[in-house]
Design an enzyme around this catalytic site. Structure first.
Site, PDB file in Angstrom:
ATOM      1  N   LYS A 105      -5.782  38.009   8.792  1.00 50.36           N
ATOM      2  CA  LYS A 105      -6.751  37.483   7.822  1.00 50.36           C
ATOM      3  C   LYS A 105      -8.196  37.791   8.210  1.00 50.36           C
ATOM      4  CE  LYS A 105      -3.854  33.641   6.165  1.00 50.36           C
ATOM      5  NZ  LYS A 105      -2.661  33.675   7.026  1.00 50.36           N
TER       6      LYS A 105
ATOM      7  N   SER B  23      -1.457  35.607  11.641  1.00 53.35           N
ATOM      8  CA  SER B  23      -2.574  35.319  10.732  1.00 53.35           C
ATOM      9  C   SER B  23      -3.919  35.846  11.201  1.00 53.35           C
ATOM     10  CB  SER B  23      -2.666  33.807  10.475  1.00 53.35           C
ATOM     11  OG  SER B  23      -1.638  33.397   9.594  1.00 53.35           O
TER      12      SER B  23
ATOM     13  N   SER C 218      -5.638  28.612   6.893  1.00 50.11           N
ATOM     14  CA  SER C 218      -4.805  29.819   7.014  1.00 50.11           C
ATOM     15  C   SER C 218      -3.893  29.978   5.801  1.00 50.11           C
ATOM     16  CB  SER C 218      -3.969  29.768   8.304  1.00 50.11           C
ATOM     17  OG  SER C 218      -3.533  31.060   8.673  1.00 50.11           O
TER      18      SER C 218
END
Length: 535
Positions: A90, A87, A335
């Protein structure tokens, strides 16, 4: 991802990170080339010791630490080694979205008609047009339906057309795992969808399974939002008090049939699961159609998905999302994968005018990164969220982005979206809210977390003991330990504890199954993707 803000929670017990702080003496500043023989520093030795932990045996790590103000590299370990960032992907998606779309960008969901309304009858089709809003709730569709009724429509003699043509019809990202299909963190992406909660877990329903009154009874199953779009195959049964609680909830592949199996004891706890739907466009249309009926608006024809609204159709009702700068908070704190993918496709549409797709969206992100001074040619990104195991980033590129973004006019809004170590509020601490408590990094470090099976990352900002802001990126892959997040925490605590003249090493605690992040890497889930939420 994470659960609804208003739902009851089990009592929160803060886990104080059991860090042992040692002192690694250093007589020179951190300003030299990290690890250089001519300019020894306590910082390289301290971080090297942490990375030498047996939990990383056979694994790979890429780590960069830099002075945020000057950009000077203070430490690096395999800085150009490309690894799965999970993640941390991101970070690229969110910063590009702020640049390409702008902090004030809003999605809209519109109800339109091309025909005329006479005597309460709309002659022709009613169009529900989405632009990719990942935060639209059932309550928002209800308000749209109320506005249609207020416009004098009582009956539609045509069809309900669900216009999801702002995005392409590819619903899932590159190499997403088939075993994740019904898991809410891997929901399908459409320009029209529904979120069942105020964490905005779009494309999912919340299924609750409660025990029956007595052994042998069928458990009670409810769904939020209330909809017939999903059906239940209940194979579970209630057993006597003290019996096994083994309820499992899973959607069957390619259908909206949700199987409930296992046993639940009399007076046992209610099981609550977030489950994806198959084809979110139809889900949104079904919820909206039910809302129309509740407001006295009857649609004579069937629901038709995937058709564009004709030019010249007039709006009967419009719902507008929160601004992007505010949407970043649930997106980054929790997230949220689906937010990342919706923004990626929105960037694609805004950049090209074509239906939003991953190829154009990734190209838009790469273009932003290049303009920000990040060598996008040295990374591989195939989705917006990091759920794909094809993504490859090195700590050098992530650190370069974190340095560059500080000069953006929207930096303060973006910085606010990063999780904060040991901040107990879920929409402040996010995926870091139970980490690094009781250390100098608590309420100090901000960072984006990342977890996949065998991959963990933590990248962000922290102030050292002198008040100097540092940038760090830590990406770890290919380990077999249950979790390497204690090593990430130890590095960040080392930075927070140290000064420019002396590094104080944070020693990583031994692995513990009671630690809130102990299972993050073992099952490949971020702590905010697990229920009950473990961070």
């Amino acid at each position: 991802m994470s659960r609804a803000d208003s739902e009851p929670r089990k009592a929160y017990r803060r886990w104080v990170w059991p860090v042992v702080l040692g002192v690694a003496a250093a007589t020179l500043s951190w300003g030299g080339s990290a690890g250089a023989d001519a300019d020894p520093s306590g910082l390289p030795e301290a971080i090297d010791t942490i990375l030498g932990d047996p939990r990383m045996e056979g694994g790979a790590a890429s780590v960069v630490v830099a002075d945020a103000a000057t950009g000077e590299t203070l430490y690096q370990h395999n800085p150009t080694g490309r690894l799965m960032p999970a993640s941390n992907t991101k970070l690229a998606t969110s910063t590009a979205a702020m640049d390409v779309l702008g902090p004030g960008y809003r999605f809209t969901t519109d109800v339109l008609a091309a025909g005329r309304v006479r005597g309460g009858v709309l002659h022709g089709d009613l169009y529900l047009r989405g632009t990719g809003d990942p935060t639209t709730l059932a309550a928002d569709y209800d308000e749209l339906a109320a506005d249609v009724a207020a416009a004098g429509v009582r009956r539609v003699d045509g069809r309900l057309v669900a216009d999801d043509t702002r995005f392409d019809d590819r619903r899932q990202g590159d190499t997403w795992g088939a075993d994740d299909e019904s898991s809410y963190y891997a929901a399908q992406i459409s320009a029209l969808s529904v979120a069942p909660d105020t964490d905005y877990d779009t494309g999912t329903v919340i299924v609750e399974v409660a025990p029956g009154a007595k052994a042998g009874d069928r458990p009670r199953v409810t769904v939020t939002p209330r909809t017939d779009y999903v059906r239940f195959d209940v194979r579970a049964r209630t057993v006597a008090a003290g019996g096994a609680d083994s309820i499992a909830v899973e959607r069957q592949h390619g259908t909206n049939t949700i199987t409930v199996s296992g046993t639940v004891p009399v007076s046992g706890d209610t099981t609550k699961e977030w489950v994806t739907v198959w084809e979110p466009t139809g889900y949104a249309a079904a919820v909206f159609r039910d809302a129309l009926a509740a407001h006295g608006v009857r649609v004579s024809g069937a629901t038709k998905p995937g058709r564009a609204t004709p030019p010249g159709a007039r709006a009967l009702a419009t719902h507008t999302s929160m601004a992007l700068k505010d949407l970043l908070v649930p997106f980054m704190k929790l997230s949220n994968n689906m937010h990342a993918e919706s923004l990626t496709k929105a960037m694609a549409y805004e950049a090209t005018g074509r239906p939003g797709n991953w190829g154009d969206g990734i190209a838009a992100i790469a273009s932003y990164l290049k303009g920000a001074g990040v060598d996008a040619g040295k990374i591989r990104q195939v989705d917006g969220s990091g759920l794909s195991r094809k993504n490859n980033f090195a700590a050098r590129q992530i650190a370069d982005l974190l340095l560059s973004v500080r000069d953006e006019p929207w930096y303060a809004d973006w910085y606010r979206s990063l999780p904060v170590a040991c901040a107990p509020d879920r929409f402040v601490g996010g995926t870091l809210r139970t980490r690094m408590c009781g250390t100098p990094a608590a309420l100090n470090a901000r960072a984006k977390t990342g977890s996949l099976t065998g991959a963990s990352a933590l990248s962000g900002y922290v102030k050292d003991a002198d008040g100097r802001e540092l940038v760090y990126s830590i990406v770890q892959n290919n380990y077999l330990a249950a979790s390497v997040k204690p090593l990430e925490d130890a590095i960040v605590v080392t930075l927070a504890k140290s000064t420019a003249e002396k590094a104080a090493a944070g020693v990583a605690p031994k692995a513990s199954r009671s630690a809130p992040h102990a299972q993050d890497d073992a099952d490949g889930l971020e702590c905010a993707w697990r229920k009950p939420v473990t961070c």
